[in-house]
Design an enzyme around this catalytic site. Structure first.
Site, mmCIF file in Angstrom:
data_model
loop_
_atom_site.group_PDB
_atom_site.id
_atom_site.type_symbol
_atom_site.label_atom_id
_atom_site.label_comp_id
_atom_site.label_asym_id
_atom_site.label_seq_id
_atom_site.Cartn_x
_atom_site.Cartn_y
_atom_site.Cartn_z
ATOM 1 N N ASP A 8 0.843 -1.194 0.000
ATOM 2 C CA ASP A 8 0.000 0.000 0.000
ATOM 3 C C ASP A 8 0.877 1.242 0.000
ATOM 4 O O ASP A 8 1.881 1.308 0.710
ATOM 5 C CB ASP A 8 -0.881 0.051 1.251
ATOM 6 C CG ASP A 8 -2.007 -0.959 1.229
ATOM 7 O OD1 ASP A 8 -2.432 -1.340 0.125
ATOM 8 O OD2 ASP A 8 -2.461 -1.371 2.304
ATOM 9 N N ASP A 15 -4.521 2.635 -4.063
ATOM 10 C CA ASP A 15 -3.154 2.868 -3.585
ATOM 11 C C ASP A 15 -2.385 1.570 -3.392
ATOM 12 O O ASP A 15 -1.389 1.528 -2.700
ATOM 13 C CB ASP A 15 -3.181 3.668 -2.279
ATOM 14 C CG ASP A 15 -3.847 2.915 -1.137
ATOM 15 O OD1 ASP A 15 -4.441 1.839 -1.375
ATOM 16 O OD2 ASP A 15 -3.773 3.394 0.013
#
Length: 121
Positions: free
Chosen positions: A2, A45
């Site tokens: 992430d 993300d």
């Protein structure tokens, strides 16, 4: 993986900087991967780094973090690039059924080797 803080970058610095953060994260991951690895954006993300069988997760993690640190040390960005890393290994392949064992096809048809060998019409 992430990209940490992307929402804050978008909210505080604008979506242009958020897009830039995504591009920079992809460049960092690409620059520390090998020709046998595959880097991709999974969505939002999240990124994925698929490794060949000979890769050691700890070594890859160390290489990604070192590359990320080097990027941040020389960057003139108004944000620090940070990634949360995780690793997952695929389950080992299931053993093939023993020779002569019945198998099922995708259509649900069960095949038993030799079952029709002695059939007469």
């Amino acid at each position: 993986m992430d990209l940490d803080g992307l929402k804050q970058v978008n909210d505080q610095l604008g979506h242009r900087e958020g897009d830039r953060a995504l591009v920079l994260a992809a460049q960092v991951l690409t620059s520390c991967s090998r020709s046998t690895d595959l880097v991709g954006r999974f969505g939002g993300d999240e990124f994925v780094l698929l490794l060949s069988e000979d890769a050691e997760a700890d070594q890859v993690r160390a290489r990604v973090l070192a590359t990320l640190d080097a990027h941040n040390a020389r960057s003139d960005s108004r944000f620090e690039l940070r990634l949360s890393l995780g690793a997952e290994r695929p389950a080992p392949p299931k053993a093939a059924p023993p020779s002569g064992a019945a198998t099922a096809s995708a259509e649900g048809v069960v095949r038993v080797p030799g079952a029709l060998d002695s059939a007469t019409t």
